[in-house]
Write an enzyme that holds these catalytic residues in place. Structure first.
Site: not given
Ligand code: ASP
Length: 364
Positions: A231, A202
């Protein structure tokens, strides 16, 4: 004359002693930055922008923009747009890894400190820059959060371009995953050269201008191979990012399911409001997330089988980041330029649960 450790510290020991005694988490950030948290407070380093490590180009751009007077949210969004439009970043936007059906579904949210507004989109398809769609929700509607087909229709009405976000490379990785995850299905393994990549991954970016105005944004393709419609935290105001113009901003990357339960970004900002440094606030949020973790995701020593990272910036330009395990970096741009620094952490690498499935590998 001998002096006890307690007396020595009480007599106003310097940051150098703090490095020796503070434990790995604090020592790490002090050593790497070369500036103690106390000194960081004295020198005004603003405008300043912190982000996940994949934002190293973005923080430089955001700082340039703020030096020319840009709004902090506009600057942060311009910073994350670089990753959203980069097909080689498989955690965000174009080229993001898809859900289990091979469809790229994107989440993003943002907050604008000066006007105390927020916008978000979840499970958005076919638009490469969900951060800008989230901002359009904020700017042009009386709502905060649009999802799925409604979010896409809104984006098209606002003039965003529809495009296929599943690049050939991401499709190959997804096909490999499909062929491998169940040995009883009818999919044959197709290409040994392709490595299966799992993301969490992300980009979160938090910006403060020279005058202390703040903006925050998080954007992602989310957990790879997720159930369609899932989501994550990035789209959720208060979890994936949060900003209060009186205090600071924070955001997260990593296992969204762990972060949502503690409203992590809000928690970090509230810790800073109560006087914690950005780094300490991030560490406390990690501890709270672990306390709230279900036992199937913890090993016998209560170490999480996932990673989670927080990034925080205070109104006065102090910044900090913490990850559950060591060896993660974050990006920062301030008066000393754009650079990567090491995150503080709770556990060393040797404390990672053995045999744990790597839950995110690309940007972590
Ligand atoms: N936090 C994001 C999610 O869980 C993905 C990530 O940052 O790894 O969709």
């Amino acid at each position: 004359m001998s002096i006890s450790r307690r007396e020595f510290l009480g007599a106003g020991a310097t940051a150098a002693v703090g490095v020796a005694l503070a434990g790995p988490a604090q020592a790490e950030s002090v050593i790497v930055s070369g500036v103690s948290p106390a000194l960081r407070r004295l020198a005004d380093n603003r405008p300043a922008i912190i982000s996940s490590a994949n934002g190293i180009r973005g923080v430089a751009k955001a700082r340039e923009m703020m030096l020319s007077g840009a709004d902090p949210l506009d600057a942060a969004i311009a910073g994350v747009n670089i990753q959203e439009l980069d097909p080689s970043d498989h955690s965000v936007g174009l080229g993001g890894l898809p859900n289990e059906d091979g469809v790229v579904q994107l989440d993003a949210s943002c907050m604008h400190g000066p006007t105390r507004r927020a916008g978000a989109v979840g499970a958005l398809e076919d638009i490469a820059t969900p951060s800008l769609v989230a901002k359009a929700v904020m700017d042009y509607t009386d709502h905060i959060f649009l999802v799925g087909a409604g979010a896409k229709r809104f984006a098209l009405e606002m003039g965003f371009k529809e495009q296929n976000l599943l690049t050939d490379e991401a499709r190959q990785i997804w096909l490999k995953w499909k062929a491998n995850h169940d040995s009883n299905d009818a999919w044959l393994d197709h290409d040994d050269d392709v490595k299966i990549a799992f993301t969490h991954g992300t980009i979160n970016m938090n910006a403060v201008t020279a005058s202390g105005d703040i903006g925050s944004v998080t954007t992602t393709s989310g957990m790879s191979y997720k159930i369609p419609g899932r989501v994550g935290d990035s789209a959720i105001v208060g979890a994936g990012q949060y900003c209060d113009n009186d205090v600071g901003a924070a955001g997260s990357t990593g296992r969204g399911e762990a972060n949502i339960k503690i409203a992590g970004a809000f928690f970090v900002v509230e810790q800073m409001r109560g006087g914690a440094s950005p780094e300490e606030a991030c560490l406390r949020a990690l501890q709270r997330a672990i306390q709230m973790t279900e036992s199937r995701l913890l090993d016998e020593r209560k170490r999480p089988r996932y990673d989670l990272t927080y990034y925080a910036i205070a109104k006065d330009g102090r910044y900090g980041s913490a990850n559950i395990y060591e060896h993660l970096q974050f990006a920062i741009a301030d008066a000393r330029g754009a650079r990567l620094e090491s995150c503080a952490y709770l556990f060393t690498d040797s404390e990672r649960p053995r045999g744990a499935v790597p839950m995110h590998t690309l940007t972590h």
